[in-house]
Design a protein around this motif. Structure first.
Motif, PDB file in Angstrom:
ATOM      1  N   GLY A 117     -18.393   3.069  -8.412  1.00  0.00           N
ATOM      2  CA  GLY A 117     -18.411   1.818  -9.161  1.00  0.00           C
ATOM      3  C   GLY A 117     -19.762   1.617  -9.799  1.00  0.00           C
ATOM      4  N   GLY A 118     -20.413   0.537  -9.433  1.00  0.00           N
ATOM      5  CA  GLY A 118     -21.719   0.273  -9.988  1.00  0.00           C
ATOM      6  C   GLY A 118     -21.729  -0.840 -11.014  1.00  0.00           C
ATOM      7  N   HIS A 119     -20.623  -1.631 -11.057  1.00  0.00           N
ATOM      8  CA  HIS A 119     -20.591  -2.761 -11.988  1.00  0.00           C
ATOM      9  C   HIS A 119     -19.665  -3.834 -11.434  1.00  0.00           C
ATOM     10  N   ARG A 120     -19.446  -4.895 -12.186  1.00  0.00           N
ATOM     11  CA  ARG A 120     -18.731  -6.053 -11.664  1.00  0.00           C
ATOM     12  C   ARG A 120     -17.220  -5.961 -11.804  1.00  0.00           C
ATOM     13  N   PHE A 121     -16.713  -4.958 -12.471  1.00  0.00           N
ATOM     14  CA  PHE A 121     -15.294  -4.933 -12.793  1.00  0.00           C
ATOM     15  C   PHE A 121     -14.568  -3.862 -12.002  1.00  0.00           C
ATOM     16  N   LEU A 122     -14.842  -3.819 -10.710  1.00  0.00           N
ATOM     17  CA  LEU A 122     -14.314  -2.771  -9.849  1.00  0.00           C
ATOM     18  C   LEU A 122     -12.802  -2.813  -9.757  1.00  0.00           C
ATOM     19  N   ALA A 123     -12.221  -4.010  -9.719  1.00  0.00           N
ATOM     20  CA  ALA A 123     -10.774  -4.108  -9.601  1.00  0.00           C
ATOM     21  C   ALA A 123     -10.080  -3.516 -10.819  1.00  0.00           C
ATOM     22  N   MET A 124     -10.734  -3.529 -11.972  1.00  0.00           N
ATOM     23  CA  MET A 124     -10.190  -2.916 -13.176  1.00  0.00           C
ATOM     24  C   MET A 124     -10.441  -1.417 -13.202  1.00  0.00           C
ATOM     25  N   ASP A 125     -11.647  -1.008 -12.814  1.00  0.00           N
ATOM     26  CA  ASP A 125     -12.073   0.376 -12.993  1.00  0.00           C
ATOM     27  C   ASP A 125     -11.844   1.244 -11.762  1.00  0.00           C
ATOM     28  N   GLN A 126     -11.936   0.637 -10.556  1.00  0.00           N
ATOM     29  CA  GLN A 126     -11.815   1.396  -9.307  1.00  0.00           C
ATOM     30  C   GLN A 126     -10.831   0.706  -8.358  1.00  0.00           C
ATOM     31  N   PRO A 127      -9.597   0.430  -8.792  1.00  0.00           N
ATOM     32  CA  PRO A 127      -8.673  -0.329  -7.936  1.00  0.00           C
ATOM     33  C   PRO A 127      -8.336   0.371  -6.625  1.00  0.00           C
ATOM     34  N   ASP A 128      -8.168   1.695  -6.650  1.00  0.00           N
ATOM     35  CA  ASP A 128      -7.816   2.412  -5.419  1.00  0.00           C
ATOM     36  C   ASP A 128      -8.958   2.377  -4.412  1.00  0.00           C
ATOM     37  N   ALA A 129     -10.184   2.631  -4.888  1.00  0.00           N
ATOM     38  CA  ALA A 129     -11.345   2.644  -3.998  1.00  0.00           C
ATOM     39  C   ALA A 129     -11.597   1.264  -3.414  1.00  0.00           C
ATOM     40  N   ALA A 188      -9.409  -1.252  -3.036  1.00  0.00           N
ATOM     41  CA  ALA A 188      -8.337  -1.629  -2.112  1.00  0.00           C
ATOM     42  C   ALA A 188      -8.503  -0.914  -0.778  1.00  0.00           C
ATOM     43  N   ALA A 189      -8.832   0.384  -0.816  1.00  0.00           N
ATOM     44  CA  ALA A 189      -9.008   1.152   0.422  1.00  0.00           C
ATOM     45  C   ALA A 189     -10.166   0.599   1.241  1.00  0.00           C
ATOM     46  N   ASP A 190     -11.268   0.245   0.573  1.00  0.00           N
ATOM     47  CA  ASP A 190     -12.422  -0.267   1.302  1.00  0.00           C
ATOM     48  C   ASP A 190     -12.138  -1.645   1.878  1.00  0.00           C
ATOM     49  N   MET A 191     -11.424  -2.472   1.137  1.00  0.00           N
ATOM     50  CA  MET A 191     -11.078  -3.798   1.638  1.00  0.00           C
ATOM     51  C   MET A 191     -10.171  -3.697   2.864  1.00  0.00           C
ATOM     52  N   ARG A 192      -9.201  -2.781   2.812  1.00  0.00           N
ATOM     53  CA  ARG A 192      -8.329  -2.592   3.972  1.00  0.00           C
ATOM     54  C   ARG A 192      -9.136  -2.102   5.172  1.00  0.00           C
ATOM     55  N   ALA A 193     -10.101  -1.220   4.918  1.00  0.00           N
ATOM     56  CA  ALA A 193     -10.933  -0.697   6.004  1.00  0.00           C
ATOM     57  C   ALA A 193     -11.705  -1.836   6.681  1.00  0.00           C
ATOM     58  N   PHE A 194     -12.242  -2.746   5.882  1.00  0.00           N
ATOM     59  CA  PHE A 194     -12.979  -3.873   6.460  1.00  0.00           C
ATOM     60  C   PHE A 194     -12.075  -4.765   7.285  1.00  0.00           C
ATOM     61  N   PHE A 195     -10.943  -5.184   6.716  1.00  0.00           N
ATOM     62  CA  PHE A 195     -10.091  -6.133   7.438  1.00  0.00           C
ATOM     63  C   PHE A 195      -9.415  -5.505   8.653  1.00  0.00           C
ATOM     64  N   PRO A 242       0.808  -1.222   0.000  1.00  0.00           N
ATOM     65  CA  PRO A 242       0.000   0.000   0.000  1.00  0.00           C
ATOM     66  C   PRO A 242       0.843   1.275   0.000  1.00  0.00           C
ATOM     67  N   ARG A 243       2.069   1.224   0.531  1.00  0.00           N
ATOM     68  CA  ARG A 243       2.907   2.416   0.593  1.00  0.00           C
ATOM     69  C   ARG A 243       3.115   3.009  -0.795  1.00  0.00           C
ATOM     70  N   SER A 244       3.321   2.152  -1.800  1.00  0.00           N
ATOM     71  CA  SER A 244       3.569   2.617  -3.158  1.00  0.00           C
ATOM     72  C   SER A 244       2.341   3.253  -3.798  1.00  0.00           C
ATOM     73  N   HIS A 245       1.184   3.077  -3.147  1.00  0.00           N
ATOM     74  CA  HIS A 245      -0.058   3.615  -3.693  1.00  0.00           C
ATOM     75  C   HIS A 245      -0.695   4.611  -2.721  1.00  0.00           C
ATOM     76  N   GLY A 246       0.129   5.207  -1.859  1.00  0.00           N
ATOM     77  CA  GLY A 246      -0.366   6.228  -0.947  1.00  0.00           C
ATOM     78  C   GLY A 246      -1.058   5.702   0.277  1.00  0.00           C
ATOM     79  N   GLY A 247      -0.904   4.392   0.575  1.00  0.00           N
ATOM     80  CA  GLY A 247      -1.581   3.800   1.717  1.00  0.00           C
ATOM     81  C   GLY A 247      -0.654   3.592   2.899  1.00  0.00           C
ATOM     82  N   ASP A 248      -1.198   3.020   3.961  1.00  0.00           N
ATOM     83  CA  ASP A 248      -0.475   2.759   5.194  1.00  0.00           C
ATOM     84  C   ASP A 248       0.225   1.401   5.086  1.00  0.00           C
ATOM     85  N   PRO A 249       1.557   1.345   5.189  1.00  0.00           N
ATOM     86  CA  PRO A 249       2.255   0.062   5.050  1.00  0.00           C
ATOM     87  C   PRO A 249       1.865  -0.964   6.102  1.00  0.00           C
TER      88      PRO A 249
END
Length: 315
Positions: A290-302, A304-311, A58-65
């Motif tokens: 988002g609003g569709h099934r291909f979020l990892a392609m179209d909204q990777p930052d959003a 990833a951030a939401d997944m980290r928030a959940f875990f 995540p550090r390389s993408h502006g996130g918390d390592p």
């Protein structure tokens, strides 16, 4: 694809051999995020090519390592580089048991699961198969969709949302579930004989499942679409990746589980109180992009951030 996403193969006793792609991680081995299996409509692990790196680094993408994860991306038997099943009966529960074995073999004692599409059915089953090891289940969407029996008890607001769902293009398109339950091998001859037929099928699915008034290539990198389709074609798995639907009796929305806490990327179009009948919901955002099934392609930052928030809530 980069060497970091090079698939590798692992043989698991009492199962068919499979392969999975695994990205290197930064978090101690005891805490991993197991990633999802996918369906031919038209997902594949290629969908995560630009997304995966945001979790282990995540550090390389502006996130918390401190939020880094190991990432394991398994392919369902018969999908892409994973060997096809040799018999019927490979339902989501059986695949989930295979994933639990896989994680044990790789040395992970505590991990989370994530899924969307077919993975939204498999991920909860992993928690059922290994409740002492799964710390949380993260679903893209699809929990809490009303059944016919629920409709009379919906509130006015819930009924309006449900009616909007029923009018969506992706719920009224080509009934691929019914087609593939009826005759997947018939379609497979066309897909494997003609790259044009294969690409036409895939593009139609990308368009149908994209909730936007744009062409697929305007939302998703064209090379990713072509790579996705090419891997199915070169591995001869258009047909075998359709077998899960042939082996099913009908369509139903994912139900979930209560063996581990559950989070979603998008609560809508589901209804939280309905989802909570079968899930311990701890994360239910309604305003993620988002609003569709291909979020990892179209909204990777959003995503990833939401997944980290959940875990972060359940680890």
């Amino acid at each position: 694809m980069s060497d970091e996403l090079r698939p590798f193969r692992i043989d698991i006793p009492q199962s068919d051999p499979g392969r999975s792609a695994r990205a290197p991680g930064r978090r101690p081995l005891a805490e991993a995020v197991a990633r999802r299996g996918l369906e031919p409509r038209p997902n594949f692990f290629v969908e995560f090519a630009e997304f995966i790196g945001r979790l282990p680094d995540p550090r390389s993408h502006g996130g918390d390592p401190s939020q880094a994860f190991h990432v394991v991306v398994p392919s369902v038997p018969g999908f892409g580089f994973s060997a096809p099943p040799r018999e019927t009966g490979w339902n989501v529960a059986r695949v989930a048991r295979l994933w639990a074995q896989l994680m044990r073999r790789l040395g992970y004692d505590r991990y989370g699961t994530q899924g969307g599409d077919l993975g939204a059915y498999i991920a909860p089953e992993v928690a059922k198969a290994a409740p002492d090891h799964v710390v949380g289940v993260y679903i893209t969407a699809g929990l809490g969709i009303p059944t016919e029996a629920d409709v009379p008890e919906l509130t006015e607001e819930e009924r309006a949302a449900f009616e909007q769902l029923q009018q969506a293009d992706w719920t009224n398109g080509v009934p691929h579930h019914a087609l593939l339950r009826a005759a997947p091998q018939t379609f497979a001859y066309g897909w494997h004989d003609s790259p044009v037929a294969a690409l036409a099928w895939m593009i139609q699915k990308f368009k149908e499942f994209t909730a936007a008034d744009k062409l697929p290539e305007e939302l998703i990198d064209r090379d990713l679409i072509l790579t996705n389709t090419t891997l199915y074609w070169l591995t001869d798995t258009f047909g075998s990746s359709s077998w899960p639907m042939y082996d099913s009796t009908g369509f139903g929305w994912p139900e979930g589980q209560k063996a581990a806490p559950t989070g979603v990327y998008s609560g809508a179009p589901g209804i939280r109180r309905l989802a909570e009948r079968h899930n311990s919901i701890v994360h239910w955002p309604t305003d993620n992009p988002g609003g569709h099934r291909f979020l990892a392609m179209d909204q990777p930052d959003a995503m990833a951030a939401d997944m980290r928030a959940f875990f972060d809530k359940v680890r």
